[in-house]
Design an enzyme around this catalytic site. Structure first.
Site, PDB file in Angstrom:
ATOM      1  N   HIS A  79      33.536 -33.336  -0.549  1.00  0.00           N
ATOM      2  CA  HIS A  79      32.100 -33.348  -0.294  1.00  0.00           C
ATOM      3  C   HIS A  79      31.769 -33.477   1.190  1.00  0.00           C
ATOM      4  O   HIS A  79      32.493 -34.094   1.967  1.00  0.00           O
ATOM      5  CB  HIS A  79      31.380 -34.471  -1.058  1.00  0.00           C
ATOM      6  CG  HIS A  79      32.198 -35.676  -1.319  1.00  0.00           C
ATOM      7  ND1 HIS A  79      32.316 -36.237  -2.561  1.00  0.00           N
ATOM      8  CD2 HIS A  79      32.986 -36.423  -0.499  1.00  0.00           C
ATOM      9  CE1 HIS A  79      33.123 -37.276  -2.503  1.00  0.00           C
ATOM     10  NE2 HIS A  79      33.535 -37.408  -1.261  1.00  0.00           N
ATOM     11  N   ASN A  87      13.258  19.889 -18.347  1.00  0.00           N
ATOM     12  CA  ASN A  87      14.282  20.275 -17.384  1.00  0.00           C
ATOM     13  C   ASN A  87      14.631  19.101 -16.475  1.00  0.00           C
ATOM     14  O   ASN A  87      13.762  18.345 -16.053  1.00  0.00           O
ATOM     15  CB  ASN A  87      13.771  21.451 -16.545  1.00  0.00           C
ATOM     16  CG  ASN A  87      14.805  21.945 -15.558  1.00  0.00           C
ATOM     17  OD1 ASN A  87      16.004  21.903 -15.828  1.00  0.00           O
ATOM     18  ND2 ASN A  87      14.348  22.426 -14.410  1.00  0.00           N
ATOM     19  N   GLU A  95       6.703  25.553 -16.196  1.00  0.00           N
ATOM     20  CA  GLU A  95       6.127  24.357 -15.590  1.00  0.00           C
ATOM     21  C   GLU A  95       4.940  23.876 -16.416  1.00  0.00           C
ATOM     22  O   GLU A  95       4.239  24.668 -17.048  1.00  0.00           O
ATOM     23  CB  GLU A  95       5.700  24.637 -14.147  1.00  0.00           C
ATOM     24  CG  GLU A  95       6.850  24.956 -13.209  1.00  0.00           C
ATOM     25  CD  GLU A  95       7.898  23.855 -13.172  1.00  0.00           C
ATOM     26  OE1 GLU A  95       7.521  22.665 -13.160  1.00  0.00           O
ATOM     27  OE2 GLU A  95       9.100  24.183 -13.179  1.00  0.00           O
TER      28      GLU A  95
END
Length: 457
Positions: free
Chosen positions: A362, A170, A155
């Site tokens: 339309h 990791n 770590e």
């Protein structure tokens, strides 16, 4: 060789600041956990177990069609504890298990296949996925033996000066021999400041047992975890680039791929051109040689070949080949439009069938209607489909001409080869071959303004 997978999906996701479990937040139209499940499946892994916790029922609801099993982690006591909760899934199994995280949606099926192949061919007891980054601050470092095998994971806070220089990190994703993993879990403890069980400690236990530990290196984007809305956005950007690149390779033209948003399950035919600002969602299927102009949204729809869509919304509908839609048309769910039709500006169609070569040019609303082929709708036509209590149906045959400003009061039928005069309000069936006129007779009162004193002199 038997292979299976465990996906860790029990995290609380506090930084997301959401009432939903983190893993069901979507990246390019699909839940993060389902990205992982689907790529595991593409790697030919049949048995998949989800470790769930917070919001478990929600996670089950979002994954119910994925044919997975579930393990419950009532308390979140670390990644190692999550795998312990899945021991029942691994019981009596022999072979290899991969462990992934449900909040890392960018892992690819190619990498998953590579992980299993590397692990099994190298006869490793454990294999992890790693990545090399320019700034590894905060990540656990992969320390390797001279042979290339993994020696340990350290770590960041525990790294010495030399280990801090290592930029291989990791990912938290692993592959284990099932028997080795189960034996290692028996020796796992929570003797640390957080009082949690860490999966990284299983690597150390495995190594101390004299077993081989390997690692494959993949691009960092594949191991990106999502813990916040910011990271969710970053994952979306990566995924969107992948999706758009795939379509370009397959023959789709993007005028600006950076501003085009396409969900992961969308299919698009070659020679289609997509302009900036388009959003294509869900399970939409767009066939070849279409043109999608800017600011169009299409969701869960089928678009035939040669269709042109301009500044319009199409939801859960089918548009036939050669049809034009827009600008500013709204095609609502359960609509089916035929071939070579024209759906023009400010037209809304809902739950209706429109025949081939019909023109709705339309300012028209059509709802709950069946419209035949070669019809023409004048400007301002309204199908009045709601009687205040329920929706009613209108049927219009082939070759019907509907004049401007017509109201069709449902339920009503207009037969083949008919004309309706402009300004009519139609409440009764119009027979075939007839002209329907349903409006008051014009009255001209001459001299009326002068008599009322309204005439300007």
């Amino acid at each position: 060789m038997y292979n299976c997978a465990i996906i860790l999906a029990a995290g609380k996701g506090k930084r997301m600041k959401s009432s939903m479990p983190k893993v069901v937040h979507k990246v390019c139209g699909k839940e993060m956990v389902n990205h992982v499940i689907d790529n595991v499946r593409k790697a030919n892994i049949k048995d998949v177990n989800l470790v769930i916790g917070k919001g478990s029922e929600t996670v089950k609801e979002h994954t119910k069609d994925r044919n997975v099993t579930y393990s419950m982690q009532e308390e979140q006591l670390g990644t190692g504890h999550a795998v312990i909760c899945a021991e029942e899934f691994l019981k009596d199994k022999k072979g290899t298990v991969a462990i992934f995280t449900g909040d890392a949606p960018l892992i690819t099926n190619e990498t998953i296949q590579q992980l299993f192949e590397f692990h099994n061919s190298g006869k490793y007891a454990a294999t992890l996925i790693s990545s090399t980054v320019q700034d590894p601050t905060g990540y656990g470092r992969i320390i390797r033996e001279a042979s290339g095998e993994v020696k340990k994971i350290v770590e960041h806070k525990d790294c010495n000066e030399e280990e801090l220089k290592v930029n291989e990190i990791n990912s938290g994703m692993y592959c284990f021999d099932i028997e080795v993993l189960l034996n290692s879990l028996k020796n796992l403890n929570n003797d640390n400041s957080q009082g949690e069980y860490y999966l990284t400690d299983v690597i150390e236990i495995t190594k101390k047992s004299g077993d081989k530990v390997g690692a494959i290196v993949v691009p960092y984007e594949e191991i990106m975890g999502v813990n916040s809305r910011v990271q969710l956005s970053e994952a979306e950007i990566v995924m969107r680039k992948r999706i758009n690149h795939k379509h370009m390779v397959n023959g789709v033209t993007f005028i600006d791929c950076e501003s085009t948003y396409i969900d992961v399950d969308v299919e698009i035919g070659n020679d289609t051109i997509i302009y900036p600002g388009c959003v294509i969602q869900g399970n939409t299927r767009i066939k070849e040689e279409c043109t999608l102009y800017s600011n169009s949204r299409i969701c869960n729809s089928v678009i035939g070949s040669g269709v042109i869509v301009e500044n319009s919304v199409i939801l859960e509908s089918h548009v036939g080949e050669g049809t034009t839609v827009g600008p500013f048309a709204y095609i609502r769910p359960e609509t089916k439009i035929g071939k070579s039709a024209r759906i023009g500006d400010f037209v809304e169609i809902k739950k209706s069938t429109i025949g081939d070569n019909t023109k709705v040019s339309h300012l028209t609303y059509i709802g709950d209607a069946e419209v035949g082929s070669k019809c023409n709708f004048g400007c301002g036509t309204v199908v009045v489909n709601y009687d205040g209590q329920k929706k009613q149906k209108t049927i219009i045959g082939n070759n019907a001409f509907i004049g401007c400003n017509t109201n069709l009061i449902s339920p009503v039928k207009v037969n083949d080869n008919t004309y309706i005069a402009a300004g009519s309000t139609i409440t009764k069936e119009v027979p075939e071959g007839s002209l329907a006129i349903a409006r008051s007779k014009q009255i001209n009162k001459e001299g009326w303004l002068d008599k009322k004193g309204l005439l300007k002199k």
